[in-house]
Design an enzyme around this catalytic site. Sequence first.
Site, PDB file in Angstrom:
ATOM      1  CB  THR A 107       2.504  -2.188  10.984  1.00 16.77           C
ATOM      2  OG1 THR A 107       1.256  -2.874  10.242  1.00 16.77           O
ATOM      3  CG2 THR A 107       1.966  -0.896  11.303  1.00 16.77           C
TER       4      THR A 107
ATOM      5  CG  HIS B  57       8.664 -28.666  11.141  1.00 16.33           C
ATOM      6  ND1 HIS B  57       8.360 -27.822  12.419  1.00 16.33           N
ATOM      7  CD2 HIS B  57      10.074 -28.629  11.107  1.00 16.33           C
ATOM      8  CE1 HIS B  57       9.479 -27.869  12.999  1.00 16.33           C
ATOM      9  NE2 HIS B  57      10.500 -28.595  12.315  1.00 16.33           N
TER      10      HIS B  57
ATOM     11  CG  ASP C 188      -0.515   0.216   2.426  1.00 10.97           C
ATOM     12  OD1 ASP C 188       0.834   0.356   2.540  1.00 10.97           O
ATOM     13  OD2 ASP C 188      -1.069   0.394   3.552  1.00 10.97           O
TER      14      ASP C 188
ATOM     15  CG  HIS D 234      10.147 -24.661  11.977  1.00 14.31           C
ATOM     16  ND1 HIS D 234      10.384 -24.574  13.334  1.00 14.31           N
ATOM     17  CD2 HIS D 234      11.434 -25.266  11.444  1.00 14.31           C
ATOM     18  CE1 HIS D 234      11.715 -25.208  13.719  1.00 14.31           C
ATOM     19  NE2 HIS D 234      12.020 -25.672  12.640  1.00 14.31           N
TER      20      HIS D 234
ATOM     21  CB  CYS E  83       0.980  -2.374   4.614  1.00 11.25           C
ATOM     22  SG  CYS E  83       1.244  -3.100   6.407  1.00 11.25           S
TER      23      CYS E  83
HETATM   24  C1  RB5 Z   1      -1.833   2.906   6.428  1.00 16.41           C
HETATM   25  O1  RB5 Z   1      -1.736   4.238   7.003  1.00 16.41           O
HETATM   26  C2  RB5 Z   1      -1.701   1.866   7.489  1.00 16.41           C
HETATM   27  O2  RB5 Z   1      -2.615   1.588   8.238  1.00 16.41           O
HETATM   28  C3  RB5 Z   1      -1.040   0.564   6.680  1.00 16.41           C
HETATM   29  O3  RB5 Z   1      -0.012   0.761   5.997  1.00 16.41           O
HETATM   30  C4  RB5 Z   1      -0.749  -0.655   7.529  1.00 16.41           C
HETATM   31  O4  RB5 Z   1       0.294  -0.168   8.627  1.00 16.41           O
HETATM   32  C5  RB5 Z   1      -1.641  -1.490   8.326  1.00 16.41           C
HETATM   33  O5  RB5 Z   1      -1.725  -2.335   8.897  1.00 16.41           O
END
Ligand code: RB5
Length: 150
Positions: A67, A133, A8, A98, A65
């Site tokens: 996180t 596994h 994203d 695994h 993304c």
């Molecule tokens: C976008 O702002 C953010 O929420 C997305 O990139 C991600 O971190 C969501 O889990």
Amino acid sequence: MKIALACDHGGINLKEAIKKHLEKNNYEVVDFGTDTTDSVDYPDYAFKAATAVAQKDADCGILVCGTGIGIGIAANKVKGIRCATVGDTFSARMTKAHNDANMIALGERVTGIGLGLDIVDAYLNSSFEGGRHQKRVDKIMEIEKLLNNR
Ligand code: RB5
């Protein structure tokens, strides 16, 4: 080896760096976007790349993304996908060894480019160990079947 990539707006810089790194190392890359910093919804991009992996149009997938969490959760909703959100090389190696993870997700706001590329290499250079596994991975996929038949 063909690798599906997607991100994203929060993961675009790391996704582009991963793409360059993979191409330099002679991997075939299928890039499902996004390609700009305009705000988008990560499930849309997770779905495209995860579907390619589930349908065997790609051997594995790498998602980014902010996180690595949201895009990884979304990918795991696609039947046949085992996606691990990873922020260190040990986990990246072990999730292939695994869990036979067919996708990994990274967070650009968590992990810098240098570590991000090392994580990608650790994942791609690892192999599923099978044996005990395999039985556990089979059980994961059995849960998916049970739930889908409800
Ligand atoms: C976008 O702002 C953010 O929420 C997305 O990139 C991600 O971190 C969501 O889990």
